[in-house]
Design a protein around this motif. Structure first.
Motif, PDB file in Angstrom:
ATOM      1  N   ASP A 186       0.835  -1.199   0.000  1.00 19.54           N
ATOM      2  CA  ASP A 186       0.000   0.000   0.000  1.00 19.54           C
ATOM      3  C   ASP A 186       0.871   1.251   0.000  1.00 19.54           C
ATOM      4  O   ASP A 186       1.133   1.867   1.029  1.00 19.54           O
ATOM      5  N   LYS A 187       1.315   1.631  -1.180  1.00 19.67           N
ATOM      6  CA  LYS A 187       2.206   2.785  -1.331  1.00 19.67           C
ATOM      7  C   LYS A 187       1.503   4.090  -0.964  1.00 19.67           C
ATOM      8  O   LYS A 187       2.121   5.011  -0.399  1.00 19.67           O
ATOM      9  N   LEU A 188       0.213   4.165  -1.253  1.00 24.43           N
ATOM     10  CA  LEU A 188      -0.526   5.394  -0.978  1.00 24.43           C
ATOM     11  C   LEU A 188      -0.606   5.669   0.520  1.00 24.43           C
ATOM     12  O   LEU A 188      -0.495   6.822   0.955  1.00 24.43           O
ATOM     13  N   PHE A 189      -0.794   4.609   1.317  1.00 22.17           N
ATOM     14  CA  PHE A 189      -0.828   4.822   2.763  1.00 22.17           C
ATOM     15  C   PHE A 189       0.542   5.259   3.274  1.00 22.17           C
ATOM     16  O   PHE A 189       0.640   6.160   4.119  1.00 22.17           O
ATOM     17  N   ARG A 190       1.597   4.619   2.782  1.00 28.32           N
ATOM     18  CA  ARG A 190       2.937   4.989   3.239  1.00 28.32           C
ATOM     19  C   ARG A 190       3.225   6.455   2.940  1.00 28.32           C
ATOM     20  O   ARG A 190       3.815   7.170   3.754  1.00 28.32           O
ATOM     21  N   GLN A 191       2.763   6.912   1.780  1.00 26.33           N
ATOM     22  CA  GLN A 191       2.961   8.315   1.421  1.00 26.33           C
ATOM     23  C   GLN A 191       2.157   9.226   2.341  1.00 26.33           C
ATOM     24  O   GLN A 191       2.650  10.267   2.800  1.00 26.33           O
ATOM     25  N   ALA A 192       0.908   8.833   2.621  1.00 27.13           N
ATOM     26  CA  ALA A 192       0.055   9.631   3.514  1.00 27.13           C
ATOM     27  C   ALA A 192       0.666   9.699   4.914  1.00 27.13           C
ATOM     28  O   ALA A 192       0.649  10.760   5.562  1.00 27.13           O
ATOM     29  N   LEU A 193       1.223   8.580   5.386  1.00 26.02           N
ATOM     30  CA  LEU A 193       1.836   8.555   6.713  1.00 26.02           C
ATOM     31  C   LEU A 193       3.088   9.429   6.752  1.00 26.02           C
ATOM     32  O   LEU A 193       3.305  10.191   7.706  1.00 26.02           O
TER      33      LEU A 193
END
Length: 445
Positions: free
Chosen positions: A343-350
């Motif tokens: 989940d790249k999008l979550f890692r970016q959001a975090l």
């Protein structure tokens, strides 16, 4: 002349057993759960026979995981089954090509169809009839579709009465999730007066002398999940378990137990569950990487219809990170974050949320190169070495370790796959493994 049966010393009911039987007269759902050799089956059969005796309907159903199990546990039951309780006024036969027991009662002849319910297609074999009452022995071993069909097939009963006995399963088993948990909640709210539940253990079985029981139980490890499930009748997995070295006293700790511990490194593992749970686990490593301690966590299980956005999860996880930094003074200088690699999008959001709040911890994709079995092995080794601890307030994580099992169907194919069917919070295991696996070499296992 006295008969042989008259010489058999029968044990009396205790108050719990007698109260359960008395309540069954007016209850629509009667459930006897608990440990093995607790007398659940016999107590329930006596209660069921009393209800059959006066029930106005003619057609009824008795079932088990198989036809043979139903006959053995409910019709015979080692001399206490229906054919013995109605001795002299019942006969075995068939009803529309189905095995049946015909019983003469105060309210006329009853036809009790006998069926197996362990397979998905077993539900089809009880369709076409409306049943006054149903008794299912070992109900949570039966297929979900069969049990649901039983509920539907009793809707037109003159006085709907269901009787179930069961040994415990993991707490998130479908039978609890879809049936008992809901009834328990209604009972707490005072909205359900027709649900009769009782938990029995071998200590309720007065036919076993105290000295013999004490001697027998001395052969069990009181801290084992085997003892918890089979003797105390608690809802936990005892067969096919993955973490066989786990014992609650050996793994679960309180703040008092670890008040003098120091940590040289902290690690946060994050699993993004999609429509399932999202979990973040804070793990601490003691000097020389001697012990691994699951210190705290974030757990949120969203529904299928609605869920949090990546930004919402990122904010909530960072809220926990701020809390942890205030609890552990050295946290920010030696903390790592390993988040779900898929989940790249979550890692970016975090990463964005951490940056916004001025927290400088890099978000790294969770390490999965060696596979899940290697992660499981690492946890198992640490548990067996007495180096793996979990804080007592982490209920979901403890439940996951206690109930994690190998998928039996996959195992028969030669594959080692962890069961992931919603029966326990497996996401807690993934999250904690993400936090620990990168330190495998330092842990020297």
């Amino acid at each position: 002349m006295m008969t042989e049966a008259a010489l058999i010393p029968y044990a009396p009911f205790n108050q719990k057993q007698a109260s359960y039987i008395a309540r069954s007269k007016d209850a629509w759902l009667n459930v006897a759960e608990g440990g093995k050799r607790a007398g659940k089956n016999i107590i329930n059969l006596i209660a069921y026979a009393m209800c059959l005796e006066v029930h106005p309907d003619k057609l009824h159903l008795v079932a088990g995981v198989s036809l043979a199990a139903a006959k053995m546990n409910a019709i015979d039951s080692n001399g206490f089954g229906l054919q013995h309780l109605f001795a002299g006024r019942c006969r075995e036969g068939e009803y529309k090509n189905r095995d049946a027991l015909y019983i003469q009662t105060k309210t006329g002849e009853k036809v009790v169809i006998i069926a197996g319910g362990g397979k998905a297609n077993d539900a089809a074999r009880i369709k076409g009839n409306s049943y006054g009452t149903v008794y299912i022995t070992e109900v949570n071993e039966c297929h979900q579709s069969f049990v649901q069909e039983v509920f539907d097939r009793t809707l037109a009963s003159s006085f709907r009465q269901l009787f179930f006995d069961l040994n415990p399963k993991p707490p998130s088993h479908w039978f609890y999730r879809d049936i008992l948990d809901y009834q328990d909640e209604l009972l707490k709210l005072g909205e359900n007066t027709g649900y009769n539940y009782e938990h029995f253990t071998v200590f309720d079985n007065l036919s076993i002398p105290n000295d013999r029981l004490k001697t027998t139980l001395s052969t069990y490890d009181k801290g084992s999940l085997w003892y918890q499930a089979d003797i105390l009748g608690k809802r936990t997995a005892a067969t096919g378990r993955i973490y066989t070295g786990y014992t609650k006293p050996g793994v679960v700790v309180t703040r008092k137990d670890i008040k003098d511990f120091r940590y040289i490194e902290f690690s946060i593992g994050i699993d993004i569950g999609g429509t399932d749970a999202t979990v973040a686990t804070l793990t601490g490593f003691t000097p020389r990487y001697k012990d691994v301690i699951l210190l705290d966590g974030y757990y949120h299980k969203q529904g299928k219809e609605s869920g949090y956005t990546h930004d919402r999860y990122a904010k909530e996880v960072v809220n926990k990170i701020v809390e942890w930094s205030e609890t552990y003074p050295a946290f920010l200088s030696c903390a790592h974050i390993f988040a779900e690699s898929a989940d790249k999008l979550f890692r970016q959001a975090l990463a964005n949320e951490l940056r916004r709040r001025g927290i400088h911890i890099q978000v790294v994709p969770a390490y999965k190169k060696e596979g899940i079995v290697d992660r499981i092995r690492l946890t198992n080794v640490l548990i067996n070495q007495g180096r793996y601890k979990v804080m007592a307030h982490l209920k979901h994580w403890i439940e996951a370790i206690e109930n994690a099992t190998w998928d039996e169907n996959e195992r028969q194919k030669g594959e080692w796959v962890r069961t992931d069917d919603g029966s326990y919070p497996v996401d807690c295991l993934d999250s904690s493994e993400y936090a620990v696996q990168p330190f495998k070499k330092r842990l020297e296992v």
